[in-house]
Design an enzyme around this catalytic site. Sequence first.
Site, PDB file in Angstrom:
ATOM      1  N   GLY A  31       0.832  -1.202   0.000  1.00 30.00           N
ATOM      2  CA  GLY A  31       0.000   0.000   0.000  1.00 30.00           C
ATOM      3  C   GLY A  31       0.857   1.239   0.000  1.00 30.00           C
ATOM      4  N   ASN A  32       0.234   2.366   0.180  1.00 28.23           N
ATOM      5  CA  ASN A  32       1.006   3.610   0.276  1.00 28.23           C
ATOM      6  C   ASN A  32       0.318   4.562   1.243  1.00 28.23           C
ATOM      7  OD1 ASN A  32      -0.823   5.442  -1.287  1.00 28.23           O
ATOM      8  ND2 ASN A  32      -0.439   3.889  -2.845  1.00 28.23           N
ATOM      9  N   ARG A  33       0.932   5.700   1.504  1.00 25.29           N
ATOM     10  CA  ARG A  33       0.493   6.553   2.600  1.00 25.29           C
ATOM     11  C   ARG A  33      -0.585   7.575   2.239  1.00 25.29           C
ATOM     12  NH1 ARG A  33       5.627   8.825   5.635  1.00 25.29           N
ATOM     13  NH2 ARG A  33       3.964  10.105   6.514  1.00 25.29           N
TER      14      ARG A  33
END
Length: 223
Positions: A31-33
């Site tokens: 995932g990412n932020r």
Amino acid sequence: MTQAKASGAGLRILVSAGPTYEDIDPVRFIGNRSSGKMGFAVAEAAARSGARVVLVAGPVALPTPPGVTRLDVRSAAQMHEAVLGQLPADIYIGAAAVADFTPRQVAGSKIKKREGESGLTLDLVRTPDILAEVAGHAARPRLVVGFAAETDEVERYARDKLARKRLDLIAANRVGVAGSGFESDDNALTVYWTDGQRALGPAPKTVLAGQLLELILERLPAG
Ligand code: CTP
């Protein structure tokens, strides 16, 4: 006296927001932020301007803005399908932090550690570039807006993306500094187009979203 806000009445605006999650196995993902806050705020501002708004949202725990039609997706592949399935639109705003790579195959059961194994190599493949595809589509919206989150050389990288992906506008921000980007409620953007630029903020993301939408409606070619 407050200035009259530009109207989005009669327009169909498509927004994508949030991260994407790329599954590795049934319990893990890449995932990412991205919090999705900026994209949701832009969708809300667009709905308030009178436009019909469809928001394709990655996995975020944010309420649906009033008057917005929301389609929830998880992966880049799902976001790709949902966004392209919503064309034609007058404006596309690609605010999602789409994962650039996804596992070639999702393991059907949980990947277990093996005795003596010191590491794990994941085989990743590129995801489709949704923004570039929308910009090159036969049913291309009249205005295609991208986002660029950069740690350095913001203008150079943003202008490169503007040209390479054939966008009309790109909203760039510096990440990795306090008080902007990611989970923060405040942000500052510089929006670039071929022969101009405008700095917006720093301001709360909701205020900034309103300013960005004003600029987008201002730059929309007649059609
Ligand atoms: N984008 C997209 N589909 C992808 C990747 C990105 O639509 N598969 C869109 C994002 O929504 C955003 C813009 O492209 O509007 C970001 O461009 P990108 O080149 O992906 O930026 P970075 O992820 O920062 O990539 P780079 O490593 O090249 O800086």
